[in-house]
Design an enzyme around this catalytic site. Sequence first.
Site, PDB file in Angstrom:
ATOM      1  N   SER A 161       0.803  -1.219   0.000  1.00 37.44           N
ATOM      2  CA  SER A 161       0.000   0.000   0.000  1.00 37.44           C
ATOM      3  C   SER A 161       0.836   1.268   0.000  1.00 37.44           C
ATOM      4  CB  SER A 161      -0.934   0.024   1.209  1.00 37.44           C
ATOM      5  OG  SER A 161      -1.805  -1.054   1.172  1.00 37.44           O
ATOM      6  N   HIS A 201       0.489   4.787   4.167  1.00 31.13           N
ATOM      7  CA  HIS A 201      -0.186   5.347   2.985  1.00 31.13           C
ATOM      8  C   HIS A 201       0.171   6.818   2.835  1.00 31.13           C
ATOM      9  CE1 HIS A 201      -3.725   2.224   3.204  1.00 31.13           C
ATOM     10  NE2 HIS A 201      -2.542   1.643   3.127  1.00 31.13           N
TER      11      HIS A 201
END
Length: 156
Positions: free
Chosen positions: A63, A131
């Site tokens: 991610s 993220h």
Amino acid sequence: MFLHGDLIHLSGNMLFLLVFGRRVETQLGMLSFGLFYLAGGITACLVHTLSEPDSSIPLIGASGAISGVLGAFLISNPRARITFVLDPTLIYFLHRLTVRLPAWLFLLGWFLLQIGLALKPRASNVAFWAHVGGFLGGVVTAGAVSNYLSKTAVSA
């Protein structure tokens, strides 16, 4: 940076990589994209580690690296239009099947969502600071090399 905790997260990451990664890879070239992807993943891990040093969340997913690709897409293709197929609930309220948004609007909303989720007390096993870090790393890196990026048109 190549494993995932569950199939839903893997599916979401692969969709984002397909939509945003194709164009960034075309603009950077295959080798540069691979190096950029790895650098984004490392940046994401560092930001997560610095922001949550006592975290027990394993950093096994891609991610953060994919978030770096999103950041690069924002810098290199802010006016690209992203087409979304809506879920049945939204179709009922909006009376349409698809919506086209500028990439900058979608990516800014996604980034703010990640910050909001990172600031919440732990309700998930997702490393949201990774993220955020990957995205910011992608923005900074793409900004630094933006004059060298190809402006090849690829549909998103």
